[in-house]
Design an enzyme around this catalytic site. Structure first.
Site, mmCIF file in Angstrom:
data_model
loop_
_atom_site.group_PDB
_atom_site.id
_atom_site.type_symbol
_atom_site.label_atom_id
_atom_site.label_comp_id
_atom_site.label_asym_id
_atom_site.label_seq_id
_atom_site.Cartn_x
_atom_site.Cartn_y
_atom_site.Cartn_z
ATOM 1 N N GLY A 225 0.748 -1.028 -0.067
ATOM 2 C CA GLY A 225 0.188 -0.042 0.033
ATOM 3 C C GLY A 225 0.814 1.257 -0.144
ATOM 4 N N GLY A 230 -1.155 2.980 6.845
ATOM 5 C CA GLY A 230 -1.322 2.242 8.068
ATOM 6 C C GLY A 230 -0.908 0.846 8.216
ATOM 7 C CE LYS A 231 2.842 0.066 3.563
ATOM 8 N NZ LYS A 231 2.428 1.592 3.243
ATOM 9 C CB THR A 232 3.820 0.587 10.505
ATOM 10 O OG1 THR A 232 4.725 0.961 9.306
ATOM 11 C CG2 THR A 232 4.779 0.338 11.729
ATOM 12 C CG HIS A 446 -2.245 32.307 -13.338
ATOM 13 N ND1 HIS A 446 -1.245 32.028 -14.338
ATOM 14 C CD2 HIS A 446 -2.354 31.136 -12.817
ATOM 15 C CE1 HIS A 446 -1.224 30.680 -14.392
ATOM 16 N NE2 HIS A 446 -1.803 29.986 -13.198
ATOM 17 C CD GLU A 447 -4.055 30.886 -8.944
ATOM 18 O OE1 GLU A 447 -4.784 29.619 -9.038
ATOM 19 O OE2 GLU A 447 -2.595 30.765 -9.122
ATOM 20 C CG HIS A 450 -6.443 27.890 -13.095
ATOM 21 N ND1 HIS A 450 -5.817 27.187 -13.924
ATOM 22 C CD2 HIS A 450 -4.948 28.418 -12.438
ATOM 23 C CE1 HIS A 450 -4.576 27.303 -14.004
ATOM 24 N NE2 HIS A 450 -3.907 28.006 -13.043
ATOM 25 C CG ASP A 522 -1.337 26.097 -14.303
ATOM 26 O OD1 ASP A 522 -1.353 25.343 -13.280
ATOM 27 O OD2 ASP A 522 -1.110 27.232 -14.432
HETATM 28 P P1 ADP Z 1 2.571 3.045 6.665
HETATM 29 O O1 ADP Z 1 3.421 1.960 7.427
HETATM 30 O O2 ADP Z 1 1.612 2.223 5.808
HETATM 31 O O3 ADP Z 1 3.412 3.856 6.019
HETATM 32 P P2 ADP Z 1 1.967 3.850 9.196
HETATM 33 O O4 ADP Z 1 1.369 2.780 10.061
HETATM 34 O O5 ADP Z 1 3.103 4.447 9.613
HETATM 35 O O6 ADP Z 1 1.761 3.779 7.786
HETATM 36 O O7 ADP Z 1 0.939 5.228 9.504
HETATM 37 C C1 ADP Z 1 1.280 6.041 10.115
HETATM 38 C C2 ADP Z 1 0.397 6.756 11.330
HETATM 39 O O8 ADP Z 1 -0.734 7.277 10.609
HETATM 40 C C3 ADP Z 1 -0.050 5.614 11.911
HETATM 41 O O9 ADP Z 1 0.555 5.399 13.283
HETATM 42 C C4 ADP Z 1 -1.652 5.928 12.492
HETATM 43 O O10 ADP Z 1 -1.548 7.291 13.617
HETATM 44 C C5 ADP Z 1 -1.912 7.073 11.172
HETATM 45 N N1 ADP Z 1 -2.923 5.826 10.429
HETATM 46 C C6 ADP Z 1 -2.404 5.374 9.213
HETATM 47 N N2 ADP Z 1 -3.351 4.633 8.945
HETATM 48 C C7 ADP Z 1 -4.394 4.724 9.646
HETATM 49 C C8 ADP Z 1 -5.491 3.709 9.772
HETATM 50 N N3 ADP Z 1 -6.138 3.201 8.862
HETATM 51 N N4 ADP Z 1 -6.371 4.167 10.939
HETATM 52 C C9 ADP Z 1 -6.093 4.911 11.955
HETATM 53 N N5 ADP Z 1 -4.761 5.532 11.820
HETATM 54 C C10 ADP Z 1 -4.137 5.409 10.835
HETATM 55 ZN ZN ZN Z 2 -1.956 28.156 -12.990
#
Ligand code: ADP
Ligand code: ZN
Length: 639
Positions: A225, A230-232, A446-447, A450, A522
């Site tokens: 992902g 939130g993998k960690t 410019h803005e 857009h 742009d």
């Molecule tokens: P990854 O490992 O995917 O890069 P992390 O797990 O390190 O992401 O996410 C960093 C922080 O973001 C987590 O410690 C948490 O606080 C928050 N976070 C990320 N995803 C979620 C989730 N699905 N639900 C709740 N908190 C999240």
């Molecule tokens: Zn622009």
């Protein structure tokens, strides 16, 4: 692919490193010994030198430019008249003196007559001192590198023992039995991934259960992902739910290490996990060492390969019955070495997606648990306002909003705090810039360009905000955002995006008749979009539905180039360029046309921006008097 001979338990590297280091030190001492002048030559006046030559007491001289260094046959007693502190004359055998500017016609003949050995040193050569320095450069470099290396080592946590700790894993252990443990309650918005990992929790709670029934338990699970999804967190939650220790390390740490260290650390990490089984072992950024072999850049190759090999060996070395589960995270699964994905290794893959609107609301709920919210806060609205944000971004948003509220001396965090924090996160922090009135007006047009196109081109994302406050790299911002999460983009929508992005330059041309550099970003976006339409999405009739560019990495949002030359002909390359240019030219014409038609609205918007700087969605509609952009008409084909 296991290494043929198992590496020894203590890595050879540190001993080698020490030997090298000692060798360098010894070499330096010797160099200094031999190169330093033994007894310092005394500087004598020219007259005294001339006199000793005449006395036949000069054995040899080295002439270098206007400096003469030499040696007497018998020591000479000499006292510097200017030196009042010296009481007794000194005995001098080696001396230097300087040739006078008026030269000395008789000297050459005299030197010859007295049989003085004359050596002439070219002034082109470096002086001996500089020469010595140069010969020391490689040595100094060596020392520098080693000092840097040892310093690094010393900075590693748990490395207090210096080289003793070399190769010891820096795995971080989290005590999951304490109150601070992470559980599935802390994870939100990624329910699918969570459900898939429930099985792992079950297994860790009772490893025997699986094997009793003859099933094979999971061994390695790859969490795939984008960063911050939130993998960690998920891996920690699995450990927390199962009540087992969690060991983690980032594979990226190995990359800069010298050969052998990464492998030793992997060995140590697995040993720790085995000793504490059942346990979760988490390897972050697996792709940094797990890239398909042969793809490494020169230099890091062997280290990454060794580390990767060690991971493979360790994965094969334990049986799942031991109750260890290895979770690894990556956002580039396609780059991983196939050996890592074989059965018995990381044979399961759990995809962790960016959260959708419901998911974002759930994550907001998790992170605002301890935050006092004002009654006006609507998490559902915030969730709708934050498409594309990851869990980590949302945590960041809540944090920023709470900080803002504190700075504003409020007791509660209000919806406005959230929106201001969101603006800062999405658009970047405001940057104080002193702009001339002419520049400000140009930026307003410019803005405004857009924004007007965001209102009048059908299919365009609604304009949420337009501002001429410089932020980050941008001098102004027009923020458009879809009403709901988008997963599939119609061609008309893409064209609307291109037309809108060209609106800034088109407005400048219309009003001033000249161009500025302000459209760089742009142009970059527009080119990327048009190119993708042609090369990936089959939206050019000239080229048809042919894949002409690699698929985008969905977890990184970047396009990787084809390795090597592109797999199509030069004619096709030219046709692609022509199609990209055609699309952009058509959209530019449309942008100019629409702005000409709506010029009065553009003028009103630019004027309002100059006085108010930032306008939100309703203010834009009010000022311009235009309705929101019509939706794309979808035509249902019969049959
Ligand atoms: P990854 O490992 O995917 O890069 P992390 O797990 O390190 O992401 O996410 C960093 C922080 O973001 C987590 O410690 C948490 O606080 C928050 N976070 C990320 N995803 C979620 C989730 N699905 N639900 C709740 N908190 C999240
Ligand atoms: Zn622009």
């Amino acid at each position: 692919m296991a290494p043929t001979a198992p590496p020894p338990d203590t890595p050879k590297v540190p001993r080698r490193a020490w030997l090298l280091f000692l060798g360098v030190v010894v070499a330096n001492i010797l160099l200094v010994q031999y190169c330093a002048p033994k007894d310092e030559a005394t500087t004598l006046p020219w007259s005294r030198f001339r006199q000793e030559v005449a006395n036949g007491n000069v054995a040899s001289i080295d002439a270098r430019g206007d400096v003469i260094a030499g040696r007497f046959i018998r020591p000479v007693q000499w006292k510097d008249q200017r030196d009042t502190t010296a009481t007794t004359p000194r005995s001098v055998t080696t001396f230097t003196t300087t040739v006078p500017a008026f030269a000395d016609p008789g000297l050459e003949a005299l030197l010859a007559a007295k049989g003085v050995e004359i050596r002439v040193v070219s002034t082109q050569e470096k002086t001996s001192f500089v020469g010595m320095l140069f010969s020391l450069v490689p040595t100094l470099l060596f020392i520098g590198v080693y000092l840097w290396f040892f310093r690094r080592l010393a900075r590693q946590p748990d490395m207090g023992a210096g080289l003793q700790g070399f190769g010891r894993s820096t795995a971080r252990r989290f005590d999951t039995t304490s109150d601070t443990k992470v559980t599935f309650d802390d994870v939100a918005g990624i329910d699918e991934a969570e459900n898939e990992l429930k099985e792992v929790v079950d297994f860790l709670r009772d490893p025997g259960k699986y094997t009793r029934l003859g099933g094979t338990a999971p061994k390695g699970v790859l969490l795939v992902g984008a960063p911050g999804t939130g993998k960690t967190l998920l891996a920690k939650a699995v450990a927390g739910e199962a009540g087992v220790p969690f060991f983690s390390m980032s594979a990226a740490e190995f990359v800069e290490m010298i050969v052998g260290v990464g492998a030793a650390r992997v060995r140590d990490l697995f040993r720790q996990a085995r000793e504490n089984a059942p346990a979760i072992l988490f390897i972050d950024e697996l792709d940094t060492v797990g890239r398909a072999r042969g793809q490494f850049s020169i230099g890091g190759t062997s280290e990454q390969e060794q580390t990767l090999n060690q991971i493979l060996t360790e994965m094969d070395g334990f049986s799942s019955r031991q109750g260890i589960i290895v979770l690894a995270a990556t956002n580039q699964p396609d780059l991983l070495d196939k050996a890592l994905l074989r059965p018995g290794r990381f044979d399961r893959r759990v995809v962790v997606n960016l959260p959708d609107k419901t998911g974002r609301e759930a994550i907001l709920a998790v992170h605002t648990r301890g935050v006092p919210l004002a009654p006006d806060v609507r998490l559902a609205t915030l969730a709708a306002d934050t498409p594309g944000l990851s869990g980590a971004d949302i945590r960041n948003l809540v944090n920023e909003a709470a900080l803002l509220a504190a700075r504003r001396e409020q007791d509660h965090v209000t919806q406005k705090d959230f929106l201001d924090a969101l603006e800062k996160i999405i658009l970047g922090p405001e940057r104080p810039l002193l702009l001339s009135p002419e520049d400000r007006e140009r930026i307003a047009y410019h803005e405004g360009g857009h924004a007007i196109l965001g209102l009048v081109v059908s299919g365009a994302d609604p304009v949420q905000r337009v501002s001429i406050v410089p932020r980050g790299q941008a001098l102004g911002v027009t923020y458009q955002r879809p009403d709901s999460d988008r997963y599939n983009y119609p061609e008309g929508y893409l064209r609307a995006r291109i037309i809108g992005a060209l609106g800034g330059r088109a407005a400048e041309e219309l009003v001033y008749g000249t161009k500025t550099t302000g459209a760089e970003n742009d142009i970059e976006q527009v080119t990327q979009l048009a190119r993708n339409m042609v090369t990936r999405w089959g939206m050019s009739t000239a080229l048809g539905m042919v894949q002409l560019a690699p698929r985008e990495n969905p977890y990184l949002g970047t396009v990787a180039g084809f390795p090597g030359p592109h797999p199509y002909s030069e004619q096709t390359a030219e046709a692609i360029d022509a199609e990209v240019q055609r699309i952009i030219a058509e959209c530019h014409a449309e942008a100019t046309h629409q702005l000409t038609v709506h010029r009065p609205a553009l003028d009103r918007l630019a004027a309002a921006l100059l006085t108010r700087e930032t306008l939100d969605a309703s203010e834009i509609l009010e000022v311009t008097g235009l309705p929101p952009a019509p939706a794309l008409r979808s035509v249902k084909r019969p049959g």
